[in-house]
Every structure is written in structure tokens, then in C-alpha cells.
Design a protein around this motif. Structure first.
Motif, PDB file in Angstrom:
ATOM      1  N   PHE A   1      11.545  18.715  -8.284  1.00 23.26           N
ATOM      2  CA  PHE A   1      12.089  17.755  -7.839  1.00 23.26           C
ATOM      3  C   PHE A   1      13.033  16.550  -6.481  1.00 23.26           C
ATOM      4  O   PHE A   1      13.128  16.135  -7.187  1.00 23.26           O
ATOM      5  N   SER A   2      13.960  18.002  -5.494  1.00 23.46           N
ATOM      6  CA  SER A   2      14.292  16.944  -4.435  1.00 23.46           C
ATOM      7  C   SER A   2      13.748  16.419  -3.775  1.00 23.46           C
ATOM      8  O   SER A   2      13.347  15.290  -3.538  1.00 23.46           O
ATOM      9  N   MET A   3      12.262  16.611  -3.284  1.00 24.31           N
ATOM     10  CA  MET A   3      11.346  16.155  -2.562  1.00 24.31           C
ATOM     11  C   MET A   3      10.744  15.372  -3.551  1.00 24.31           C
ATOM     12  O   MET A   3       9.996  13.761  -2.644  1.00 24.31           O
ATOM     13  N   ASN A   4      10.491  14.966  -4.660  1.00 22.61           N
ATOM     14  CA  ASN A   4      10.072  13.998  -5.775  1.00 22.61           C
ATOM     15  C   ASN A   4      11.154  12.940  -5.979  1.00 22.61           C
ATOM     16  O   ASN A   4      10.949  11.489  -6.117  1.00 22.61           O
ATOM     17  N   THR A   5      12.463  13.159  -5.976  1.00 20.56           N
ATOM     18  CA  THR A   5      13.214  12.179  -5.743  1.00 20.56           C
ATOM     19  C   THR A   5      12.417  11.097  -4.694  1.00 20.56           C
ATOM     20  O   THR A   5      12.428   9.400  -4.812  1.00 20.56           O
ATOM     21  N   ASP A   6      12.549  12.032  -3.529  1.00 19.94           N
ATOM     22  CA  ASP A   6      11.718  11.102  -2.181  1.00 19.94           C
ATOM     23  C   ASP A   6      11.404   9.968  -2.874  1.00 19.94           C
ATOM     24  O   ASP A   6      11.053   9.257  -1.859  1.00 19.94           O
ATOM     25  N   LEU A   7      10.395  10.791  -2.877  1.00 11.80           N
ATOM     26  CA  LEU A   7       8.864  10.022  -3.284  1.00 11.80           C
ATOM     27  C   LEU A   7       8.877   9.278  -4.246  1.00 11.80           C
ATOM     28  O   LEU A   7       8.102   8.149  -4.114  1.00 11.80           O
ATOM     29  N   PHE A   8       9.972   9.065  -5.267  1.00 15.45           N
ATOM     30  CA  PHE A   8      10.266   8.439  -6.437  1.00 15.45           C
ATOM     31  C   PHE A   8      10.339   7.446  -5.642  1.00 15.45           C
ATOM     32  O   PHE A   8       9.566   5.518  -5.953  1.00 15.45           O
ATOM     33  N   ILE A   9      11.865   6.990  -4.843  1.00 16.04           N
ATOM     34  CA  ILE A   9      11.856   5.700  -3.778  1.00 16.04           C
ATOM     35  C   ILE A   9      10.988   5.195  -3.062  1.00 16.04           C
ATOM     36  O   ILE A   9      10.863   4.034  -3.011  1.00 16.04           O
ATOM     37  N   ARG A  10      10.080   6.253  -2.124  1.00 15.56           N
ATOM     38  CA  ARG A  10       9.154   5.354  -1.395  1.00 15.56           C
ATOM     39  C   ARG A  10       8.350   4.267  -2.482  1.00 15.56           C
ATOM     40  O   ARG A  10       7.631   3.528  -1.778  1.00 15.56           O
ATOM     41  N   SER A  11       7.738   4.873  -3.736  1.00 21.66           N
ATOM     42  CA  SER A  11       7.032   4.393  -4.614  1.00 21.66           C
ATOM     43  C   SER A  11       7.554   3.024  -5.150  1.00 21.66           C
ATOM     44  O   SER A  11       7.015   2.409  -5.100  1.00 21.66           O
ATOM     45  N   MET A  12       8.754   3.386  -5.641  1.00 25.52           N
ATOM     46  CA  MET A  12       9.469   1.903  -5.641  1.00 25.52           C
ATOM     47  C   MET A  12       9.376   0.730  -4.743  1.00 25.52           C
ATOM     48  O   MET A  12       9.502  -0.342  -4.758  1.00 25.52           O
ATOM     49  N   CYS A  13       9.725   1.738  -3.691  1.00 26.78           N
ATOM     50  CA  CYS A  13       9.528   0.767  -2.078  1.00 26.78           C
ATOM     51  C   CYS A  13       7.522  -0.067  -1.997  1.00 26.78           C
ATOM     52  O   CYS A  13       7.874  -1.271  -1.753  1.00 26.78           O
ATOM     53  N   PHE A  14       7.231   0.581  -2.488  1.00 27.37           N
ATOM     54  CA  PHE A  14       5.389   0.100  -2.231  1.00 27.37           C
ATOM     55  C   PHE A  14       4.982  -0.724  -3.562  1.00 27.37           C
ATOM     56  O   PHE A  14       4.367  -1.753  -3.972  1.00 27.37           O
ATOM     57  N   ILE A  15       6.307  -0.382  -5.270  1.00 26.96           N
ATOM     58  CA  ILE A  15       5.602  -1.096  -6.629  1.00 26.96           C
ATOM     59  C   ILE A  15       6.365  -2.765  -5.790  1.00 26.96           C
ATOM     60  O   ILE A  15       6.293  -3.986  -5.988  1.00 26.96           O
ATOM     61  N   GLY A  16       8.001  -2.234  -5.051  1.00 27.81           N
ATOM     62  CA  GLY A  16       8.352  -4.087  -4.662  1.00 27.81           C
ATOM     63  C   GLY A  16       7.628  -4.854  -3.936  1.00 27.81           C
ATOM     64  O   GLY A  16       7.373  -5.513  -3.742  1.00 27.81           O
ATOM     65  N   ILE A  17       6.728  -4.346  -2.847  1.00 29.34           N
ATOM     66  CA  ILE A  17       5.724  -4.917  -2.737  1.00 29.34           C
ATOM     67  C   ILE A  17       4.333  -5.725  -2.951  1.00 29.34           C
ATOM     68  O   ILE A  17       4.384  -6.868  -2.411  1.00 29.34           O
ATOM     69  N   TYR A  18       3.850  -4.897  -3.620  1.00 27.79           N
ATOM     70  CA  TYR A  18       2.971  -5.370  -4.390  1.00 27.79           C
ATOM     71  C   TYR A  18       2.812  -6.330  -5.718  1.00 27.79           C
ATOM     72  O   TYR A  18       2.764  -7.274  -5.651  1.00 27.79           O
ATOM     73  N   ILE A  19       4.014  -6.023  -6.259  1.00 25.78           N
ATOM     74  CA  ILE A  19       4.758  -7.061  -7.505  1.00 25.78           C
ATOM     75  C   ILE A  19       4.880  -8.069  -7.011  1.00 25.78           C
ATOM     76  O   ILE A  19       4.723  -9.243  -7.255  1.00 25.78           O
ATOM     77  N   GLY A  20       5.536  -7.819  -5.458  1.00 21.33           N
ATOM     78  CA  GLY A  20       6.162  -9.365  -4.848  1.00 21.33           C
ATOM     79  C   GLY A  20       5.248  -9.964  -4.724  1.00 21.33           C
ATOM     80  O   GLY A  20       5.465 -11.126  -4.867  1.00 21.33           O
ATOM     81  N   PHE A  21       4.296  -9.189  -3.921  1.00 25.55           N
ATOM     82  CA  PHE A  21       3.143 -10.142  -3.235  1.00 25.55           C
ATOM     83  C   PHE A  21       2.554 -11.136  -4.686  1.00 25.55           C
ATOM     84  O   PHE A  21       2.135 -12.187  -4.815  1.00 25.55           O
TER      85      PHE A  21
END
Length: 479
Positions: free
Chosen positions: A251-271
Motif C-alpha cells: 500500500f505504501s508503494m501504491n500511494t506513490d504509484l497512484f500519484i504518478r498515475s494522476m500526473c499522467f492522467i493530468g497530461i493526457y486529459i489536459g491534451f
């Protein structure tokens, strides 16, 4: 077994499966692009393409949040497999699938609220929004299968098994392409004639394919791993799957990965959102260019998955030299893919556009942006390959930081591009039917920003490689 043979035994099955991934997206867009406009009740083929593009974007927005189900599962499983800890491998799979199902049912329960919230920020024409909503309300019912398949795929890769995820992916992707086309457009064979569901059939085909793929994945685990991994301890594994330090690490590792995913979502959705503001034609063109551009990633990902599985395994075995050789050769293969696709895009850019749509306006506009396809593979292949290495090392902190920096890079490049463009009143000389010169400039800026985000990821992970990997082999938690 040689390093290259190890890499290819994992990469080739993944590539064969990945080849069908763009086929699904391309078929969905192509089906929409070739549907009869008058019978669909919309004004143009670009509107139908835009409906699929926005509908697909909404699911990317949902599912990219749960990328940890594949990424986290793959890295942790690879390391447990390298240690020879089959009990932990079983617990990882049980834990991941359990979390996947819980998340999926939550998504189904919140579907209406999510969709209404999404369209508060996603700008598109009313026609495109109506089509996207129809697509969403059908495809959301595939969530339990889709999220569970993420967990299964990561687990198979971690188990050094490239064939099983290939079998599951081929089942899903081929059936998805066929069923979406048939359910949307209909089928005529001799005396048999099926009229089709129209636009809704595109989403219905995806639902059918996802559940078929889940059945295939479960069957593979039962036939191939029941004795080796679960071996009579299934109930004990289930009872302990959510207990102990490894669960906290998960769960600790996946918190970091969740934040990473949100960043890429922001890029894709932003585009997508920023393209949609310029009208349906710019949205359709941008969506198709992105689909074509990402073709190379499905080949590079095969080597990234190989790097993920082998790097995790060698970290589990504490074999530093084998790890270093794997990283070196994985990058050699990946850069070869980059060179190949740069040549392909240069030679076949326009034919690829024509495969996606027969709308002359979209094809003509798309030709303006083909040069971007020539520069993306070089930095893209490096970024995706580093992702695989970092996943195997479970270096989630560095992956999170790379995501944050790339998000900042994307929007910094976009706003700087707008500032230097001078605004709508200065954009002249490029007008096409139905598209302003400023709209065309904005799409160029968006593609430049996407390039910048890939470059930032590549540079950051290259710099962090030595300290992160050294920490892993010294038993530290560098991330």
C-alpha cells in the motif's frame, strides 16, 4: 540462457500481444469514422470520432488511477519469485485481485457522479458529449474484469511468464476489435443478417471482450500455477493476503504509484481537453495523431516488461551483474525499436492517417502534424524502458517524482508556447476549412508539450538510475 534470450523470451510474447492493443483503439475510431453519419443522427464523422475519443479518455481517467494494480503487482512478484518465495507470490495475486474487485464495484456505484463531475471540466460540443455518455454507461460494466486483468497481467510478468499475459491480451484485444465492429456495424453472412447496435455497439464489444479475457486469465492460473504456487494452501493464502509487513509495503508503494498515475492522467486529459476547446476537427485530428504516435510504445513496452521481470528477479536474487547486463541489453533493443519507428513514420505517415478515417478534412489536417511523429520515439522509448526497470526495482518514489516533474514540464511548455504564439489575433496563414489558424497552432503546442514531458521523464530517471539501483542492492529503501 543468455541475456538476450531471456529478454526475448519475455519481450516477444508481450510485443505480439501489444500489437493488438492499438488495433483495438484504431478499430474503435475507424468504426466510428466509417459509420453512416445520417443514420447516427450527428453532423459529421469527426463528431463520431470525437465521441469515441472523449469516451475512451474518461476510462483512461478512471483506469490510469489503478495502474498500480499492474505495476506494483509486477515488481513485487518478480522480487518474490527471485527469492523463491511462492507463498508470497500467491498472496500478492490474491491481494491485488481483491483490491481490484473492490475498486471496480466502487466505480460502478459512483458512475453517474463521476460522469457529471467529469463534464464540468471536460469541454466538448453537446453532440460529442452525448455520444461519450452513451459509450460510458455501457462500458463501465466491464470495470471488474478490466481492473482484475491488470492484476493478473502484472503477476504473470512478475512470474517471468510472457506467454500467459499474451494469451489473455490476445483474447481481449482480438475479440474487442471483432465484436465492436460487428455489434456496431452489423454482419451479413449468406442469409444471416444482423443490423448492429450502432454507436453503442463499440462499447458493448469492449465489455464482452474484457469478461472473456478475465475467464482466460483465471483458467491459466488454475491450470499452470495451481500446484506450483498455491499447492494446497489456497485458504491459508487468502486468510493472510492482507496481513503483515508486505501488505504495508504494497500500500505504501501504491500511494506513490497512484500519484504518478494522476500526473499522467493530468497530461493526457489536459491534451484532450485543450484540443477539444479548438473544435471537433482539432479534437479528432489530435486523437488520431496520438493513436498513431503511440504505436511504437506497444513494441517498446515488450522490452520494458522484460526489463521489469528480469530486474525484479535479479534484485530478489541479489545478482547485481546480471541486473546490469539486463539493463544494458534492454536499452539496446529499445533504441532499435525507436529507430525502426522513426523510419516507419517518415515513410507511411499519410497511409496511417487514411487507415484511421476517410474524412478528408481530418486527413488533410493530420498531415500538418506528421513531423511530430519523427521525434517522439527516441525520447519515448527511453522513458518507457526506464519505467520497466524502475518497476522491477520497486523504486516507486523516483517514479512518483518523475511523474510530478513531467506534469510540470507539460503544462510549462504549453503555457510558454501560448505566450510565444501571441494569441488568436496573431495566428494567420494556416487556416483550413472549419479550423482557425490559432486552433492549428494550439495543437502544435500540445504536441510539443507532450514531447517535453517524455524528455523530462527520460532525463530524470537517467540521472536517478545509479543511486536508486545501488540502494536496492544494498538493501536500502532508496526510491
Amino acid at each position: 540462457m543468455s541475456v538476450n534470450r531471456n529478454i526475448l523470451s519475455l519481450a516477444v510474447p508481450s510485443i505480439l500481444a501489444n500489437i493488438t492493443v492499438p488495433l483495438v483503439g484504431m478499430v474503435d475510431l475507424a468504426v466510428a469514422g466509417h459509420m453512416d453519419v445520417s443514420s447516427s443522427g450527428v453532423s459529421s464523422g469527426a463528431t463520431l470520432i470525437g465521441g469515441v475519443a472523449i469516451g475512451t479518455m474518461l476510462f483512461d481517467l478512471l483506469y490510469w488511477n489503478f495502474g498500480f494494480l499492474r505495476i506494483g503487482t509486477g515488481g513485487l512478484t518478480a522480487q518474490a519469485c527471485g527469492r523463491g518465495d511462492m507463498g508470497e507470490c500467491a498472496r500478492i495475486l490474491s491481494r491485488s485481485v481483491g483490491i481490484a474487485l473492490a475498486c471496480a464495484f466502487a466505480l460502478i456505484a459512483m458512475q453517474w457522479l463521476f460522469l457529471k463531475a467529469a463534464f464540468l471540466v471536460v469541454e466538448c460540443t453537446p453532440e460529442v458529449q452525448a455520444l461519450a455518455e452513451r459509450y460510458f454507461y455501457i462500458r463501465i460494466w466491464a470495470a471488474p474484469a478490466t481492473l482484475s486483468l491488470m492484476a493478473f497481467k502484472g503477476w504473470f510478468i512478475g512470474m517471468q511468464d510472457g506467454v500467459s499475459p499474451m494469451a489473455a491480451d490476445l483474447t481481449v484485444n482480438i475479440l474487442n476489435a471483432v465484436s465492436s465492429a460487428v455489434l456496431a456495424l452489423g454482419l451479413r453472412v449468406g442469409d444471416f443478417h444482423y443490423e448492429g447496435m450502432g454507436f453503442q455497439g463499440i462499447a458493448a464489444g469492449t465489455v464482452a471482450a474484457q469478461y472473456t479475457g478475465l475467464v482466460a486469465a483465471v483458467s491459466i492460473v488454475f491450470m499452470k500455477y495451481r500446484r506450483r504456487v498455491f499447492g494446497g494452501t489456497a485458504m491459508r493464502v487468502l486468510r493472510t493476503a492482507f496481513k503483515g509487513g508486505e501488505t504495508r509495503k504494497f500500500f505504501s508503494m501504491n500511494t506513490d504509484l497512484f500519484i504518478r498515475s494522476m500526473c499522467f492522467i493530468g497530461i493526457y486529459i489536459g491534451f484532450t481537453m485543450l484540443a477539444a476547446r479548438q473544435g471537433d476537427l482539432i479534437l479528432a485530428c489530435g486523437s488520431i495523431i496520438m493513436k498513431i504516435m503511440m504505436l511504437f510504445s506497444y513494441f517498446t513496452d515488450g522490452f520494458a516488461y522484460a526489463g521489469e521481470a528480469l530486474s525484479g528477479r535479479y534484485i530478489g536474487e541479489r545478482n547485481r551483474e546480471a541486473f546490469r547486463r539486463t539493463v544494458r541489453y534492454v536499452f539496446i533493443w529499445s533504441m532499435g525499436i525507436a529507430a525502426l519507428f522513426m523510419v516507419l513514420y517518415a515513410a507511411a505517415g499519410t497511409p496511417l492517417l487514411k487507415m484511421m478515417t476517410d474524412d478528408a478534412d481530418v486527413i488533410g489536417l493530420g498531415q500538418e502534424y506528421l513531423p511530430w511523429l519523427l521525434v517522439m520515439p527516441l525520447v519515448g522509448c527511453a522513458a518507457f524502458t526506464w519505467d520497466g526497470i524502475y518497476v522491477g526495482a520497486t523504486a516507486s518514489g523516483s517514479m512518483r517524482n518523475a511523474g510530478l516533474l513531467s506534469l510540470a514540464g507539460f503544462f510549462a511548455a504549453y503555457f510558454l508556447g501560448l505566450a510565444f504564439s501571441g494569441g488568436p489575433e496573431t495566428a494567420v496563414g494556416m487556416e483550413r476549412t472549419g479550423v482557425s489558424a490559432y486552433g492549428m497552432t494550439v495543437l502544435h503546442i500540445l504536441l510539443a508539450a507532450y514531447f517535453v514531458h517524455l524528455l523530462v521523464r527520460t532525463v530524470y530517471m537517467s540521472v536517478r538510475y545509479r543511486p536508486v539501483i545501488s540502494g536496492r542492492f544494498q538493501g536500502q529503501s532508496a526510491g
